[in-house]
Design an enzyme around this catalytic site. Structure first.
Site, short mmCIF file in Angstrom:
data_model
loop_
_atom_site.label_atom_id
_atom_site.label_comp_id
_atom_site.label_asym_id
_atom_site.label_seq_id
_atom_site.Cartn_x
_atom_site.Cartn_y
_atom_site.Cartn_z
N ARG A 1 -25.80 34.25 5.92
CA ARG A 1 -26.92 33.57 6.55
C ARG A 1 -26.50 32.14 6.88
O ARG A 1 -25.89 31.45 6.07
CB ARG A 1 -28.15 33.55 5.63
CG ARG A 1 -28.87 34.89 5.50
CD ARG A 1 -29.51 35.30 6.82
NE ARG A 1 -30.24 36.55 6.76
CZ ARG A 1 -29.73 37.75 7.05
NH1 ARG A 1 -28.46 37.85 7.41
NH2 ARG A 1 -30.49 38.83 6.99
N GLU B 1 -29.52 29.38 14.94
CA GLU B 1 -29.43 30.50 15.89
C GLU B 1 -30.83 31.01 16.20
O GLU B 1 -31.72 30.90 15.37
CB GLU B 1 -28.55 31.63 15.30
CG GLU B 1 -29.10 32.25 14.01
CD GLU B 1 -28.19 33.34 13.45
OE1 GLU B 1 -28.57 34.52 13.59
OE2 GLU B 1 -27.13 33.03 12.87
N HIS C 1 -23.88 36.63 15.50
CA HIS C 1 -24.55 37.44 14.48
C HIS C 1 -24.42 38.93 14.80
O HIS C 1 -25.41 39.67 14.85
CB HIS C 1 -26.03 37.04 14.35
CG HIS C 1 -26.61 37.36 13.01
ND1 HIS C 1 -27.58 36.60 12.40
CD2 HIS C 1 -26.36 38.38 12.14
CE1 HIS C 1 -27.91 37.13 11.24
NE2 HIS C 1 -27.17 38.21 11.05
#
Length: 330
Positions: A243, A272, A290
């Site tokens: 994360r 993000e 991601h």
């Protein structure tokens, strides 16, 4: 009672898997956009459709969204992490929260290793250089991977798989740490050949690479900060496939500029889907959007298993992957 299941967002082009499973069980799928909506948009979708179940990929499912349906049986995360669902609110109103904890272990651990290899062997760096018209092998300052000591922070499924691939596949010395490991084993204990329990102070002294696989919690937010970086002794690479907020972006930039961090490989970045250019535009940062979890096989498995758990909950059965106990007081 509503028969609608709301899918807040889906970063894949169709919802055929989800719709097929739900319709076979007698439920109607209402699909949101491919792009991640904000929390207010999710709340409005819930108010409009009054779903009996909510499925979410990246979208935030707020306490307001959880409170709005007349009947809510389950909030299902199409993924592993649960930081986008207000679990106490679901628990309080008697709804299950589920995830799919092991669908992408191989993909994410592969990605972590790939980022380390990219940075140690200069793949992206020299690809950029060659595309710019340069051919300068004398500029290479590369590393023998088998000589590297890699620290893995977090030793769940993905952390363990990453450690094993580095130790068994590349001959690295691997240091692993998590609160449960340190509570159970002494620092230096060899869990498996080439994999040793460590603590933060030791890995700061000894690691040539640091891989973050720990889940995000209130306690470890910005764990990679100025203080953490100041204690690094071997100018390591830092890789984050967990994360984004595990890393303080400004502290990382300062560490790179000061030469305390050699480079960073980031699949997740705080901010993000619009991470700061001060991080992403640096030549010593390799970033991916991601997607460490992604493969055709992993996505199909994720979608099927998540939807099947929703059907179990709607039938009054316990899901296979519960993350709470509905009705428990906090």
């Amino acid at each position: 009672m509503s028969k609608k299941v709301l899918l807040t967002d889906h970063p894949w082009p169709d919802v055929d898997i989800e719709r097929g499973i739900l319709e076979a069980a007698g439920y109607e799928l209402v699909a949101g956009p491919i792009e991640t909506p904000d929390a207010a948009t999710v709340e409005a979708m819930v108010a409009e459709h009054d779903p009996i179940a909510i499925m979410t990929c990246w979208a935030q499912v707020s306490a307001t969204a959880i409170a709005r349906p007349a009947t809510l049986k389950i909030v299902a995360r199409l993924g592993v992490g649960l930081d986008n669902i207000v679990i106490p609110a679901a628990t309080a109103r008697g709804a299950w929260v589920t995830n799919v904890p092991d669908y992408c272990v191989q993909e994410v651990s592969d990605h972590a290793v790939a980022l380390l290899l990219d940075l140690w062997r200069g793949i992206t760096l020299f690809d950029r250089d060659v595309k710019a018209g340069n051919w300068n092998p004398a500029a290479a300052r590369l590393h023998r991977v088998a000589d590297m000591t890699v620290a893995v922070i977090g030793f769940g499924r993905i952390g363990a798989a990453t450690a094993r691939k580095l130790a068994r596949g590349f001959g690295c010395r691997v240091l692993v740490t998590s609160p449960s490991l340190v509570a159970k084993h002494a620092v230096g204990h060899e869990l498996e050949p080439g994999i040793f329990v460590t603590d933060i102070a030791t890995l700061q002294r000894e690691a040539d690479g640091i891989v973050l696989t720990a889940p995000l919690t209130a306690d470890n937010r910005h764990m990679v900060n100025d203080e953490f970086i100041a204690s690094l002794q071997r100018t390591p690479i830092i890789v984050n496939i967990s994360r984004g907020p595990l890393i303080d972006n400004d502290a990382l930039v300062r560490g790179l500029e000061a030469g305390r961090v050699r480079a960073a490989g980031l699949d997740v970045i705080e901010g993000e889907p619009s991470p700061p250019a001060s991080v992403t535009q640096r030549p010593d940062v390799v970033a991916t959007p991601h997607i460490a979890f992604s493969s055709a096989a992993a996505l199909a498995e994720l979608r099927r298993r998540s939807t099947e758990d929703v059907v179990r909950a709607l039938r009054g059965e316990q899901p296979l992957h519960p993350c709470n106990q509905p009705g428990e007081s906090s």
